[in-house]
Design an enzyme around this catalytic site. Structure first.
Site, PDB file in Angstrom:
ATOM      1  N   LYS A 488      37.418  48.143  39.365  1.00  0.00           N
ATOM      2  CA  LYS A 488      37.008  47.423  37.739  1.00  0.00           C
ATOM      3  C   LYS A 488      35.870  46.881  37.743  1.00  0.00           C
ATOM      4  CE  LYS A 488      39.188  44.572  34.500  1.00  0.00           C
ATOM      5  NZ  LYS A 488      38.312  43.378  34.236  1.00  0.00           N
ATOM      6  N   GLU A 489      34.637  47.366  37.016  1.00  0.00           N
ATOM      7  CA  GLU A 489      33.384  46.510  36.986  1.00  0.00           C
ATOM      8  C   GLU A 489      32.809  46.517  38.095  1.00  0.00           C
ATOM      9  OE1 GLU A 489      34.402  43.694  33.806  1.00  0.00           O
ATOM     10  OE2 GLU A 489      34.103  44.927  32.502  1.00  0.00           O
TER      11      GLU A 489
END
Length: 854
Positions: A488-489
């Site tokens: 995630k990111e």
């Protein structure tokens, strides 16, 4: 100058120029305009002729046409609003205007005698307000306010005595002064003598000395010293030169004199000033710009909030509301279509995905009840969930022999719930259990671990056992329909990943290969990166290239898109990086979230999706499933916009714009019950959810409700409307999308408060759609759904209720009854054509369904 503060430039036949700026040193100005200065913050010293004034906050002064003035920074940081009015343009209406001398100095009068100056302040604020909103005809409104301001000046602030004895600088004197100042500026770092200048101008030494004092308000030597000190300040703050070098390059031959004058002027030694002022400017976010041909410092941080809050206080409440005449103007659209034709299919891709945050949130009964309600009323196909291996899920446990054993009971409870409400998991594999954490740098309220797994074998073993457990419990055929999103990111330098690019790529490779080793038909993808067209776009490209070059499994691409960005200067980036190095991840995340935000253009979501799809195609040479797994107007948990009617039009516009562009787009979260930060105290605290913490449905919730009623074929799609068809039934959906005004776009949130949430938007007239549908024959049920601030916006109803907190059961039930579109029904018989009209106000949506009856 920062374009957010260079409010208005000169335009042909437009009588005004405006700017908001701060003064750091000493400046001399003259121009062929009437200039009004209003101090919004701090203080400045101002000299006009041989008069000197100290202007404090709220003070006002008018500088007359062709009048020279000097301005110097006071002991406090300052912020000024400047409006320059072109006297030539106004002389077309009043031939005497350019010959008048105005006497407008508010600080010469007591507080009880400010009425005529308050009128000036009002018109100045009104001009800035009209410019920020830019509603149709704003140029005319600005010109009108300037003319009214000029009339007020003529009638109330002219000085008859000065008009009769007007000591206006003659053209030849003005030309002489320009030559003198030009010579001084060009030779400021050299020895300059009054005798040399007098000789060049063919005038006496004593006459020149008096001439300079009369026109600049300071002596020749005082002017030279302040000019050199100003240059010294710029060198101190913009270079690494020593104090001696700065002194010499500024024109001071004697360093003792330099230090003495500097301390007398700025209250600190040059070394102290450099240290203190550089830290201050970095924290506030200053940037160098041009103003009136001179370098000044434009404030980009907290002063911006101060500026517009101060300006807002000068306006009357009625000025902040749409004018009565605006309510009669509409943007008219005429539509005539044959409903028997369908241009293209309409994929209801928005129903594929909804999102929430950490898996452990799903174990709460209140959260589960809201999900059940969501699914009962149409629902979604998938729900994105991450952090399934967090310590709160109690998955990973170690024996005394340091052997990892697994407890899947919490995961089973959550996934069983998903199955019971007919929704499938879209699983984000990212945050690692604390036992597998490489570094102790947790983030969020729940202390998630964001560093790469150490050793990697423990992570792949955990992933393998998780996949095997899911298949054993739910069956391979079912799990083949799920999605496994890795990380995630990871591209954020101080966000959710503490590894290097190579570590992230290796993390993805190992995880993807582990999943595929169990069942090649399982769907795995990533990287869950935030996509900014001009920034992190390169990260997506190198990730895709890595997967392609090394044949790494990639069944889909997942991205996050937000039309906002954070602005950080070099010092702020260093501070955040230092916090991370010192294992202060929570502090770093808070510092990052507190950075100044700017908002991108109204079509950013579509443009970002389009750009990402082109990047994917360019690298992979084929189209691949693309899922926007996070998307909203803001990443912030307490952004008050997220409770308003604006969000309903934001969702509708961008969802319809991106039809056939991506496979899924998941809005922020379905509920405000999130644990990434402490839950909002207020019922409407600006949470990311479609429902608030009590389960009240926001306008954003009903945007999906109305979208779901559209047909599966598009008859016509235009600017802010769509006409669809399903079987013999027709649907017309229209909306009025009013985006942020220019001030808010540039990062000033001062007009957005918990009570007043609509002042940050551009002002738009209602949309009027007159439609004629041909090809209808028979009896029909016509249903109208109207969703806007007056119909169905639970936040606006809560505001009318008195913004009650800790609501009673009765109050909650009242708001539940007020949340949702207004519905009206009629039955008609149509023979050929059906004509109608839709009128949508700003932030409003209207849907008409035309259902064939037997």
């Amino acid at each position: 100058m920062d374009d957010g503060f260079e409010l208005m430039n000169w335009q042909e036949d437009f009588p005004i120029r405006g700017s908001i700026y701060s003064i750091e040193g000493f400046k001399v100005h003259w121009h062929s305009a009437v200039e009004i200065l209003l101090v919004l913050q701090g203080n400045v010293s101002l000299g006009v002729g041989d008069h000197k004034y100290l202007l404090k906050e709220n003070d006002l002064i008018l500088i007359n046409y062709n009048e020279i003035y000097s301005i110097t920074r006071g002991k406090e940081d300052n912020l000024l609003l400047s409006l320059q009015i072109d006297p030539v343009t106004l002389s077309q209406y009043d031939p005497n205007f350019s010959r008048l001398v105005f006497d407008c100095k508010s600080f010469m009068y007591c507080k009880d005698n400010q009425e005529k100056f308050d009128v000036v302040r009002y018109y100045m604020a009104k001009v800035v307000w009209e410019y920020s909103k830019k509603k149709p005809g704003y140029q005319l409104r600005i010109a009108s306010n300037i003319h009214l301001l000029a009339a007020h000046l003529v009638n109330n602030l002219t000085n008859e005595n000065l008009n009769q004895l007007k000591s206006e600088i003659k053209d030849k004197d003005l030309a002489r002064l320009k030559r003198i100042l030009s010579y001084i500026n060009e030779n400021i770092d050299k020895k300059i003598s009054l005798k040399t200048i007098a000789k060049n101008e063919h005038i006496s030494y004593f006459y020149l000395s008096r001439f300079i004092k009369d026109n600049l308000g300071v002596t020749f030597q005082e002017y030279i010293n302040t000019l050199r000190l100003d240059k010294a300040v710029n060198l101190l703050l913009s270079s690494n030169k020593t104090i001696t070098e700065v002194s010499y390059e500024s024109g001071f031959a004697n360093i003792k004199l330099f230090n003495k004058l500097f301390k007398e002027t700025f209250g600190a030694s040059p070394l102290q000033y450099k240290k203190i002022h550089k830290e201050s400017s970095e924290q506030k976010g200053y940037s160098d710009s041009l103003h009136h041909g001179q370098v000044s410092r434009v404030c980009l941080g907290v002063e911006r909030k101060t500026a517009f809050k101060k300006l807002l206080s000068y306006l009357k409440p009625m000025d902040l509301q749409p004018q009565l005449s605006d309510k009669y103007k509409t943007n008219r659209i005429n539509i005539s279509v044959d409903v028997s034709t369908i241009e293209e299919p309409l994929n209801h891709y928005w129903k594929k995905l909804t999102t929430f945050s950490s898996a452990s949130e799903g174990l709460r009964s209140q959260w589960q009840n809201q999900l059940k309600e969501l699914q009962r009323e149409g629902g979604f196909e998938y729900i994105r969930v991450h952090d399934v291996f967090s310590d709160r899920m109690m998955v990973c446990n170690f024996t005394e022999a340091d052997t990892m054993v697994y407890n899947w009971s919490s995961v089973d409870e959550l996934f069983d719930l998903f199955k019971s409400v007919n929704i499938k998991p879209f699983i984000g594999l990212g945050f690692v259990p604390s036992k597998l954490n490489k570094m102790d740098q947790p983030i969020f309220l729940w202390q998630d671990n964001r560093s790469p797994s150490q050793p990697m074998e423990l992570w792949t073993e955990l992933t393998r056992e998780f996949i095997k457990h899911c298949i054993n419990r739910y069956g391979l055929r079912e799990v083949e329909t799920w999605y496994f999103e890795v990380w995630k990111e990871p591209e954020l330098p101080y966000g959710f990943w503490d590894g290097r690019n190579e570590e992230d790529f290796e993390f993805y490779r190992q995880t993807a290969l582990t999943i595929k080793s169990i069942a090649p038909t399982l769907k795995v993808g990533g990287p869950g990166a935030t996509y900014h067209m001009n920034q992190q776009s390169y990260w997506l490209e190198i990730f895709l290239t890595y997967c392609k070059d090394y044949s790494i499994p990639l069944d889909f691409v997942s991205l996050h898109i937000y039309p906002e960005d954070y602005i950080a200067n070099e010092k702020e980036c260093e501070n955040i990086s230092k916090m991370l190095q010192e294992s202060k991840s929570k502090d770093a995340m808070k510092k990052w979230m507190d950075l100044k935000k700017i908002y991108l253009d109204k079509n950013y979501t579509f443009n970002a999706v389009d750009s990402a799809k082109k990047t994917i195609l360019d690298v992979l040479n084929f189209n691949i499933e693309t899922h926007i797994t996070e998307w909203s107007v803001s990443t912030s948990y307490g952004n008050f916009i997220q409770d308003t009617s604006f969000l309903s039009t934001f969702i509708v516009k961008n969802t319809l714009d991106c039809v056939n562009k991506v496979d899924a787009i998941g809005y922020g979260a379905f509920t405000d019950l999130r644990e990434e930060a402490k839950g909002g105290i207020s019922s409407f605290h600006g949470g990311l959810g479609l429902m608030n913490k009590e389960g009240l449905k926001k306008p954003s919730y009903f945007a999906y409700h109305l979208l779901d009623k559209l047909g599966d074929g598009i008859i016509e799609k235009g600017e802010e409307y769509i006409i669809t068809k399903k079987d013999e039934n027709i649907q017309i959906l229209a909306y009025n999308y009013a985006y942020f005004d220019e001030i808010f776009l540039k990062g000033d949130p001062s007009l957005l408060t918990s009570k007043e949430r609509y002042l940050v938007f551009e002002e738009k007239s209602p949309n009027e759609i007159n439609f004629n549908l041909s090809g209808l024959n028979g009896k029909y049920k016509i249903t109208r759904y109207q969703l806007d601030r007056e119909n169905g916006s639970v936040f606006d109803e809560w505001s009318k209720l008195g913004m009650v907190e800790n609501m009673t059961k009765e109050e909650l039930e009242y708001l539940q009854g007020r949340a949702g579109p207004k519905i009206t029904v009629e039955y008609v018989e149509i023979l050929g054509d059906y004509k109608g009209r839709i009128l949508t106000s700003a932030h409003g949506i209207e849907l008409i369904t035309i259902d064939r009856q037997i």
